[in-house]
Design a protein around this motif. Sequence first.
Motif, short mmCIF file in Angstrom:
data_model
loop_
_atom_site.label_atom_id
_atom_site.label_comp_id
_atom_site.label_asym_id
_atom_site.label_seq_id
_atom_site.Cartn_x
_atom_site.Cartn_y
_atom_site.Cartn_z
N ASN A 159 27.30 2.05 32.42
CA ASN A 159 26.71 1.69 33.71
C ASN A 159 27.73 0.93 34.56
O ASN A 159 28.70 0.38 34.05
CB ASN A 159 25.41 0.90 33.54
N GLN A 160 27.49 0.94 35.85
CA GLN A 160 28.40 0.28 36.79
C GLN A 160 28.10 -1.22 36.80
O GLN A 160 26.99 -1.61 37.14
CB GLN A 160 28.24 0.86 38.20
N PRO A 161 29.05 -2.06 36.44
CA PRO A 161 28.81 -3.50 36.46
C PRO A 161 28.53 -4.03 37.86
O PRO A 161 29.15 -3.59 38.83
CB PRO A 161 30.12 -4.09 35.92
N ALA A 162 27.59 -4.95 37.95
CA ALA A 162 27.29 -5.60 39.23
C ALA A 162 28.16 -6.85 39.40
O ALA A 162 28.56 -7.17 40.52
CB ALA A 162 25.81 -5.97 39.29
N LEU A 163 28.45 -7.53 38.31
CA LEU A 163 29.19 -8.79 38.38
C LEU A 163 30.61 -8.68 37.81
O LEU A 163 31.53 -9.29 38.34
CB LEU A 163 28.44 -9.90 37.63
N ALA A 164 30.75 -7.95 36.72
CA ALA A 164 32.06 -7.81 36.05
C ALA A 164 32.88 -6.76 36.79
O ALA A 164 33.08 -5.64 36.31
CB ALA A 164 31.85 -7.44 34.59
N LYS A 165 33.37 -7.12 37.95
CA LYS A 165 34.08 -6.18 38.83
C LYS A 165 35.39 -5.66 38.23
O LYS A 165 35.91 -4.65 38.68
CB LYS A 165 34.37 -6.83 40.19
N HIS A 166 35.91 -6.35 37.22
CA HIS A 166 37.14 -5.89 36.58
C HIS A 166 36.90 -4.69 35.65
O HIS A 166 37.85 -4.07 35.19
CB HIS A 166 37.79 -7.04 35.80
N LEU A 167 35.63 -4.35 35.40
CA LEU A 167 35.29 -3.21 34.56
C LEU A 167 34.76 -2.07 35.42
O LEU A 167 34.13 -2.30 36.44
CB LEU A 167 34.22 -3.61 33.54
N LYS A 168 34.99 -0.85 34.97
CA LYS A 168 34.55 0.34 35.70
C LYS A 168 33.74 1.25 34.78
O LYS A 168 34.10 1.43 33.60
CB LYS A 168 35.75 1.13 36.24
N MET A 169 32.70 1.82 35.32
CA MET A 169 31.89 2.78 34.58
C MET A 169 32.81 3.89 34.05
O MET A 169 33.68 4.37 34.77
CB MET A 169 30.81 3.36 35.49
N GLY A 170 32.61 4.26 32.79
CA GLY A 170 33.43 5.29 32.17
C GLY A 170 34.67 4.77 31.47
O GLY A 170 35.31 5.49 30.70
N GLU A 171 35.00 3.51 31.70
CA GLU A 171 36.18 2.89 31.08
C GLU A 171 35.94 2.75 29.57
O GLU A 171 34.83 2.42 29.13
CB GLU A 171 36.39 1.52 31.72
N THR A 172 36.97 2.98 28.77
CA THR A 172 36.88 2.79 27.33
C THR A 172 37.02 1.31 27.01
O THR A 172 37.96 0.65 27.47
CB THR A 172 37.96 3.61 26.60
#
Length: 184
Positions: A122-135
Amino acid sequence: MVLMQHWTKGERRGFLGGMMLFVAGSAGLLTLDDALQAENARKRHKPEIRQTSASPQEEEMEKAMDEAVDKLDNFLAVLKTPKKNQEQFAIKFFVELKDDAELLWLNELKFEKGVFTGKLANQPALAKHLKMGETLKVKEDDVVDWMYVEDGKLQGGYTIRVQRKYVQAAERKKFDDQFKFKFE
């Protein structure tokens, strides 16, 4: 400012349960009152958490996370040798930020030596350093929920079930339609 790293696991889970309800409220899936209760829970500091009673939703979310953690070995056994009718394996974990946190799902799982590897679902709302689909790699100790689908029906997903319980009846179909499984 209170840093979550100094909180107990139970305090972090309580805080995160409130955050989940707040996000669901913000999305229009809960009543305004539910969302405000969750927002108030999010603003509590460590000493206040111990002195303030939790809302029924927060208490249920805490119990759901405890149950999921207690049954994690069952999930791991199924993940290790899934049957053809078992799919969509995922774990829910929390990401601690400087003074906040967020619950996220990881799917396409592999598990080795106490660590899950998978893709952020899922797309983070707060953890902007993470991206949906990232391992990502997630330690077993950071898991607060798990799920898989067997014969089209949800197995586990304890926090999803609590969220669903508090969705207004008029919004229940919209909530259910976002999933590719049935609730029982």
